[in-house]
Design a protein around this motif. Sequence first.
Motif, PDB file in Angstrom:
ATOM      1  N   VAL A 150       0.733  -1.204  -0.087  1.00 53.42           N
ATOM      2  CA  VAL A 150       0.093  -0.185  -0.168  1.00 53.42           C
ATOM      3  C   VAL A 150       1.016   1.206  -0.097  1.00 53.42           C
ATOM      4  O   VAL A 150       1.671   1.373   1.019  1.00 53.42           O
ATOM      5  N   GLU A 151       0.833   2.074  -1.023  1.00 55.09           N
ATOM      6  CA  GLU A 151       1.931   2.908  -1.347  1.00 55.09           C
ATOM      7  C   GLU A 151       1.280   4.265  -1.366  1.00 55.09           C
ATOM      8  O   GLU A 151       0.236   4.501  -1.774  1.00 55.09           O
ATOM      9  N   THR A 152       2.232   5.418  -1.116  1.00 55.78           N
ATOM     10  CA  THR A 152       1.653   6.614  -1.456  1.00 55.78           C
ATOM     11  C   THR A 152       1.575   7.089  -2.945  1.00 55.78           C
ATOM     12  O   THR A 152       2.210   6.480  -3.723  1.00 55.78           O
ATOM     13  N   GLU A 153       0.731   7.781  -3.420  1.00 55.31           N
ATOM     14  CA  GLU A 153       0.718   8.427  -4.628  1.00 55.31           C
ATOM     15  C   GLU A 153       2.036   9.025  -4.791  1.00 55.31           C
ATOM     16  O   GLU A 153       2.456   8.968  -6.202  1.00 55.31           O
ATOM     17  N   GLU A 154       2.484   9.771  -3.842  1.00 53.08           N
ATOM     18  CA  GLU A 154       3.828  10.379  -4.193  1.00 53.08           C
ATOM     19  C   GLU A 154       4.785   9.358  -4.698  1.00 53.08           C
ATOM     20  O   GLU A 154       5.479   9.704  -5.577  1.00 53.08           O
ATOM     21  N   PHE A 155       5.024   8.351  -3.957  1.00 54.44           N
ATOM     22  CA  PHE A 155       6.149   7.505  -4.366  1.00 54.44           C
ATOM     23  C   PHE A 155       5.664   6.663  -5.731  1.00 54.44           C
ATOM     24  O   PHE A 155       6.756   6.324  -6.455  1.00 54.44           O
ATOM     25  N   THR A 192       6.929  -1.948  -8.674  1.00 60.99           N
ATOM     26  CA  THR A 192       7.941  -2.206  -7.759  1.00 60.99           C
ATOM     27  C   THR A 192       8.693  -0.788  -7.674  1.00 60.99           C
ATOM     28  O   THR A 192       9.625  -0.892  -6.520  1.00 60.99           O
ATOM     29  N   SER A 193       8.561  -0.127  -8.574  1.00 57.44           N
ATOM     30  CA  SER A 193       9.656   1.118  -8.962  1.00 57.44           C
ATOM     31  C   SER A 193       9.273   2.092  -7.791  1.00 57.44           C
ATOM     32  O   SER A 193      10.410   2.782  -7.313  1.00 57.44           O
ATOM     33  N   PRO A 194       8.289   2.318  -7.070  1.00 53.85           N
ATOM     34  CA  PRO A 194       8.330   3.340  -6.016  1.00 53.85           C
ATOM     35  C   PRO A 194       9.447   3.137  -5.103  1.00 53.85           C
ATOM     36  O   PRO A 194      10.079   3.690  -4.218  1.00 53.85           O
ATOM     37  N   VAL A 195       9.847   1.746  -4.759  1.00 49.50           N
ATOM     38  CA  VAL A 195      11.219   1.421  -3.907  1.00 49.50           C
ATOM     39  C   VAL A 195      12.343   2.020  -4.562  1.00 49.50           C
ATOM     40  O   VAL A 195      13.480   2.324  -3.612  1.00 49.50           O
ATOM     41  N   GLN A 196      12.282   2.183  -5.676  1.00 48.55           N
ATOM     42  CA  GLN A 196      13.540   3.321  -6.245  1.00 48.55           C
ATOM     43  C   GLN A 196      13.841   4.425  -5.548  1.00 48.55           C
ATOM     44  O   GLN A 196      15.023   4.795  -4.828  1.00 48.55           O
TER      45      GLN A 196
END
Lengths: 359, 809
Positions: A150-155, A192-196
Amino acid sequence: MTYAPARARELLARIAEPLRAAPRSPELDALLARLESFAALSDEQLNAASALEAAAAPLGAMRAIPGPSRGLVGATSNELKKLAEAELAAQAERAAQAALEAERKASDFDATLPAARVERGALHPIVAVTRELEDLFTSMGWTVLDGPEVETEEFNFDALNIQPDHPARETMDTFWVATPPGAPRLVMRTHTSPVQVRAMKRLKPPFRAIVPGKVFRNESVDASHEHTFHQMEGLVVGKGISVGHLIGAMKTLLRGIFGREIEIRLRPGYFPFVEPGFELDARCPFCKDGCSVCKRSTWIELLPCGMVHPNVLRAGGIDPEQWTGFAFGLGLSRLVMLRYSIDDIRHLLGGDVRFVSQF
Amino acid sequence: MKISYSWLTRHVDLSGVSAHDVARELTLSTAEVEGVHAFLPHLGDVTVGHVVERDKHPDADKLSVCTVDVGQGEPLQIVCGAPNVRAGLKVAVATSGVTLPGDFKIKKSKIRGVESNGMICSERELGLGEEHNGIWELPLELRVGDKVAAALGAQDWVIEIDNKSLTHRPDLWGHRGIARELAAILRRSLKPLEAASASWSAGKTGEIAVRIETPNCSRYIALALHGARAEKSPLWLKRLLLAVGQRPIDLLVDLSNFVMLDLGQPNHLFDRRRLSADGIAVRMARAGESMKTLDGAERKLEPSDMLICSGDAPVALAGVMGGESSKVEGDTSQLVLEVATFHPTVVRRTSTRLGLRTDSSARFEKSLDPELAPLAARHLVHLLRTEQPEVRVVGTPTDVGDWKSTARRVPMRFERVRAMLGADLSDEGIIDILQRLEFGIEANANGACVVLVPSFRGTKDITLEQDLVEEVGRIHRYGNIPERELEGALAPPPRDDGWKRRMLVRRVEDRLALAAHFHQLVSYSFVHDGLLDKLGLAATPHVTVQNSIAEGFSRVRRSVMPSVLAVLESNRRRSASVALFEVGKGYVPSEGHEPLEVHEVALALCAAPAKKDARFDHNSLARLKGVVEDVVRALGLEAGAWRKCDAAPSWANPGRCAELRIGEVLVGEIAPLEPGLARALGLSGELESDAALARLSIDALLGAAQRSKLYQPLPQFPDTLVDVALALPEERAAADATAAIERCGKGLVAGLELFDLYRGPNVGEGRKSLAWHVVLRASDRTLTDQDVKKFLERVEREAANLGGALRRE
């Protein structure tokens, strides 16, 4: 000396001889009678067992034997006893050998009878392949990272240079989480790119990291599409990292996966968070001139990748003038399907033990 | 997007380059080609014939018997039903053996008793359109016996390009753009567009008055035409449109489409007679407004929709679709041509909201170059006048809007391009590539220059130096870049929390899958409302998605257990015993913040019910407990202690739930499946099961105390084995008795194994009997009978203290 009835008879005679010359007594008479009864046996009857019995007679009646004869009678009786015992031991050994031989020549053997049941469990194939990749990359000095589903729109979007009016945000592909008005918007991460960017904020360059994990797309489900699947992000940030390094790393990755050299090609692909962006195709590892896996093209579209966009580096607090990097997004679910020839992606998360137990 | 190979040749010389070559070049340098196929391969089999004679069919009024010369041998006798067949025509003949679209195989046959040796085809029968009023009348100059395709130049290939790979390239949404790429790649020159040299003088005020009342329209050109007729399009036009999947209608519609597909610039024709004298206004819709679009649908409008209005009345949904009210009817000769530049997001939102994705909206969405509009207008007029020379432009074209050129100047360093690509390219090589792509170079000095980006590439695609790196790389070809090894200091990954968790999870997985023989699941994070309801968690806050994949699948699991429960019954139905586990994440919502992430293992053991007289530990709960203890031990943790759980989770039978604590840390719970839930899940009747579940918190295990791993000397003296049986009150826990026995040993108890649990008449109501094998051992001597006697005396006293008694045989 081996046992023979004649030899036993001879020894019996030598035992009896001094006894006959000795003073008579009822006990001695009884012993003599018993010895004679053995001597009277046929050769057949005078076997090792009878001989042993015969030897036991004087040895069990020593008190009845007059003193002077005791030594000679005892010694001769013992000789007979040993001879008989040796013969019996030899017979027993022959019987044992015969039994072993019989066991070796078993005729009731069926090589195809089923084995006894041994319980078995299994790692899920996604986990097995993820581990394989983790081991490959960590052996080359890469770090394994994790990030929230569950990720933020930001990331998930902003930090990845995906503009506010980019279609990807609005299309139904993204699962939007209900959030109270005014609170930061949340999504089920679409890649999985937000983890970049999370990695850039946490680690100091230079670094190399992979991020295996679950991602979500609101797509209609069929044999090749799932709303939940697995990806593995890769990210390298360093000084002077170039497209050439990306090509080198991808070839190493494929060597690791397929265990041999696999030809690759990069062609232009568009993703907002990389520039230049590529689609990486691998020469189909399953055929030489076209098959159903590569749709007769001899190339398999394997992963999108590219040089990290300067805006993404900036979002991660890294100066794009000093540092450059590349990133890739491996379709882990697809790789698992390729690896095991799984024809329906829905098996992966379907929770059927009959599926998992195959691996 | 469909691209016609022969259409491309209007813009670039492709001699020596096949359609498949084009596909490969584009794939490697530009965009993903999904496939190449021959256009109407049937036309290659159909022959040009000459109708030598036509007689009436003796037996049917509407049929003709024709003698057709097909250039080979004797003329063929063919029966034809078309009203327009007559002697002297050149026609398309499908001879026997030929297969037409729809897998229609032509055979010799008898029609009403008359032999027919083939078919004279209509356009529709050949896949060339809808025309079916009669047979296709071919131009008379065609040579008899030739194949129709070759004779008409209709041989073509269709190249399918993946639209997704063009999202950032508005310039590639027409054939000329693709041709421009090919010219750059193949080092050939792009043919000039004839219309570009035509004179053009437009003004802010022209024949048609245009008012732009919204910033979402940056340019609007309106041009009045007189004298155009909606006649049938010429074959070349129909053929090209058909090749890319467009249905030819009439010359006006076809040319409008052609220009869009040629240059990538959508445009629209209005019937001037149906427009108000007040001219055209471009404005946003007002709440409550509605209009009827060309497809006949009544559309409710929103203030986010942009409209083209005649006076104040909507006549088109800007960039998406024209309106019914201003549709060009067949008899008009007064037209208004609109060529405009609309805001990409506004067009996309309207087309998405209305589910109205058109060729036009697809192009506007990509950010069109405002400088393309006048070129497209001239192109259309030029093509129209070529077909109908009598057409005139009335008055001055109107060209309004506060558009700015999208041409840009982007500074670029040659060394940076080389370093980023890892390619050994000279400055000249880089400049050559950029110039082939129609970029200009200025102020080239000190290893840097300024690149002039043409307007058609500058709308959003090329804004940074990095974008130029891509341009150079893709034309240079990525395949020409040598691979390089990563270099740098090699250090093991940091042993941080993430690493520790990953290692711990691996050990847990290995223990469960490879030692305990459990099957691992990886499940969906969404959990169905129905299951949450059965768990009594329907009202518990969950992370919830607004647009779920299916009804009732909007909630994200807080814990992994529901995922395991979801598949328990289906697996149990297939197998007498099921042993499952999943390691995964759960999400607990946290008002106004990112949700809390929990890492858990959920385990389930489910088998047929245990036999009545089974040993006390021959059941799922005891087995699962053993598995959990084994995991804890394998992790090198202290064994911890079980005790009855007062706050049982919703999946647990609350009367039989135990929790495991290592020190003060709660690491998990274990329990038989809640009996009501078991029934709700379908584990009843034939599927009646002995099901036990356990949850372990990965986060807690990570924080739990490690067991000492120091070496203990091996025993020097023999063990003495004693069996101890105690009768105890039911409420007395086994662990209390075990602890008491250990105390009684005064350090001599080296091992304890409970081997029997008995309830029944021999021990009385409310009591139970527990029996242990006890191993006694001293480190300094061999124990004597006296030692054992004293131990048992102490046990007897302790048993009394526990409210029980030592049982003697």
